[in-house]
Design an enzyme around this catalytic site. Sequence first.
Site, PDB file in Angstrom:
ATOM      1  N   ARG A 199      42.631  29.186  39.642  1.00 22.26           N
ATOM      2  CA  ARG A 199      41.521  30.141  39.752  1.00 22.26           C
ATOM      3  C   ARG A 199      40.887  30.079  38.376  1.00 22.26           C
ATOM      4  NH1 ARG A 199      37.377  32.640  40.026  1.00 22.26           N
ATOM      5  NH2 ARG A 199      37.096  34.679  41.030  1.00 22.26           N
ATOM      6  N   HIS A 202      38.070  33.261  33.907  1.00 20.55           N
ATOM      7  CA  HIS A 202      37.106  34.263  34.356  1.00 20.55           C
ATOM      8  C   HIS A 202      37.445  35.625  33.776  1.00 20.55           C
ATOM      9  CE1 HIS A 202      40.502  34.734  37.132  1.00 20.55           C
ATOM     10  NE2 HIS A 202      40.083  35.976  37.337  1.00 20.55           N
ATOM     11  N   HIS A 204      36.450  40.153  34.768  1.00 22.35           N
ATOM     12  CA  HIS A 204      35.902  41.080  35.766  1.00 22.35           C
ATOM     13  C   HIS A 204      35.328  42.333  35.106  1.00 22.35           C
ATOM     14  CE1 HIS A 204      37.836  38.859  39.040  1.00 22.35           C
ATOM     15  NE2 HIS A 204      38.991  38.939  38.409  1.00 22.35           N
ATOM     16  N   GLU A 208      42.172  44.707  37.115  1.00 17.97           N
ATOM     17  CA  GLU A 208      42.815  43.859  38.126  1.00 17.97           C
ATOM     18  C   GLU A 208      44.333  44.027  38.072  1.00 17.97           C
ATOM     19  OE1 GLU A 208      41.703  39.623  38.155  1.00 17.97           O
ATOM     20  OE2 GLU A 208      43.843  39.174  37.959  1.00 17.97           O
ATOM     21  N   HIS A 247      40.967  35.397  31.486  1.00 19.68           N
ATOM     22  CA  HIS A 247      42.272  34.853  31.840  1.00 19.68           C
ATOM     23  C   HIS A 247      42.119  33.705  32.832  1.00 19.68           C
ATOM     24  CE1 HIS A 247      41.340  38.162  34.624  1.00 19.68           C
ATOM     25  NE2 HIS A 247      42.035  37.501  35.543  1.00 19.68           N
ATOM     26  N   GLU A 269      34.787  39.785  45.049  1.00 21.81           N
ATOM     27  CA  GLU A 269      35.325  38.591  44.414  1.00 21.81           C
ATOM     28  C   GLU A 269      34.214  37.599  44.071  1.00 21.81           C
ATOM     29  OE1 GLU A 269      37.985  35.562  43.131  1.00 21.81           O
ATOM     30  OE2 GLU A 269      38.145  37.739  43.278  1.00 21.81           O
ATOM     31  N   GLU A 392      45.295  56.397  48.255  1.00 21.06           N
ATOM     32  CA  GLU A 392      46.379  55.420  48.409  1.00 21.06           C
ATOM     33  C   GLU A 392      45.836  54.187  49.111  1.00 21.06           C
ATOM     34  OE1 GLU A 392      50.130  56.794  50.156  1.00 21.06           O
ATOM     35  OE2 GLU A 392      50.067  55.058  51.504  1.00 21.06           O
ATOM     36  N   HIS A 431      50.192  62.178  55.333  1.00 23.95           N
ATOM     37  CA  HIS A 431      50.450  61.000  56.143  1.00 23.95           C
ATOM     38  C   HIS A 431      51.918  60.607  56.047  1.00 23.95           C
ATOM     39  CE1 HIS A 431      49.674  59.614  52.050  1.00 23.95           C
ATOM     40  NE2 HIS A 431      50.323  58.494  52.322  1.00 23.95           N
TER      41      HIS A 431
END
Length: 507
Positions: A199, A202, A204, A208, A247, A269, A392, A431
């Site tokens: 990958r 890059h 972001h 992440e 990274h 993405e 969640e 839940h």
Amino acid sequence: MRTGTSLIAASALLSAVFAAPAPAPNRVKARQESAVQFLDNTNNPTATPYGPEGASGSLRGGLELAGFNPTNLISSYDPAVVPSSAFSVGPLQTASADTGFYLDLSRIENPQPIRGAGGKSPTDPGPRNRMLEKQNPDLYAPPGTDSGDVANAKWPLGLSHNRHGLNGAGFARQQNVDLLPVAKNMAGVDMHLEPYAYRELHWHQANEWSYILNGSVRLNAVNEAGETTTDDLSAGDVWFFPAGIPHSIQAGPTGVEFLLVFDEGSFSEDNTFLLSELFARNPKSVLAKDLRVDISALDHIPQDQLYIFNGSAYPANVSDPLNNITGPAGVIPNKNSYTYHFSEQAPYEVPGGSVKIIDTQTFPAAFDFAVGLFTIKPGAMRELHWHTTSDEWDFIISGQGRLTLFQAPQASRTFDFQAGDVGYVPVVTAHYLENTGTEDLVYLEVLQAPIYNDISVAQWLGLTPKQVVKEHLGFSDDTLNRLPKIKPFILPGDTDLGQTNFTSENE
């Protein structure tokens, strides 16, 4: 006489027409105006195009088919009710709807949306997608306790578009708020890399967090201080890169698949900052000046983004200078590490399963992620609970289960999950997650919180004065004495999902 009367009536009608107020400006939308032009046959091409050789019949019916006509034919050969001889009722479908048993419709050839009522619920002649109905029995034949309107809380990654890398090097598919609108604060990506594929380098805009599903990977990163890190991770390990930290991710000798979770529901993405695009979108003269090279050094940079592409085998030794570049600032200290060997953490075992927690107490770098990895035995369930400060985000790694969301004041809905599904529970929404299969249910609970937190319903009641609970719920003294004062996390059960007496589990 008749002629005079007609003239008077016509004159009155014309007066009324001319006296009527003019239509409001812009009252008709542009597309509606276009439709009026078609009705007026203004610049309208023929309505009956020439057909191919061998065509027969007509594209349209006649005007005589509009409205009631005593000659209309009403067919009774296509009934909207399925006869009882054409379907069978699965186990537990005729039990009281409020009991809410899990209905296993997987082996029923023609399942129907029957729940309680002595098996007299409505039938469904179709059209239908029976595979989806069998996978989601609690949506198709919901428990009687489901009520009101609750936003969809499930997204199967199998329905996400799969973007492939170059030359079969791997793929990625994602879930974000566009696909699951309730998931406003987190998004996920499932990514696969073939052996030694990259990958590409890059960074972001979002933070992440990642969990490795299978295989192994080598990571490289540089922080703001010029400190570096290189580490090898395998299935069950995790990493975290803060927004803006560049990274690279390279698969190991057997490839890798990993789950990425981002702390923005709108994350895509496809909007990642890529090294190849950085070089393609800046003048070469500027790049040469920045890197202190002759412009000819840039003759072979990629003309398009690399995204996911094949690479060469890396040296087995992580400390090899070819793969572990260290500058004057040195390496990132372990206490600030972007990686954590979660696979080596022993689980916390409880009756019915196990749990592993990772948050800033043991992985300080991941400052806004707290995660529980749960293993629920067949028939057992993650207890009824809610989280106090965070939504969640769930990912089902293996097995199957079901979850009911309760939202104030009186709405609830039950969803069924299989491996590869994403679930989402808004903050403070009560839940549970029950294992409805015959193998372990393994899943991740991801929170946006520095410390993992939850409120146990059973523990809450067990730590509330008995008189208060009794006067609210009408419990017997025996039931009150069974309420726990500690947090169970997971509650054991029986693979017979028709079981109703669980007192022996607490003796």
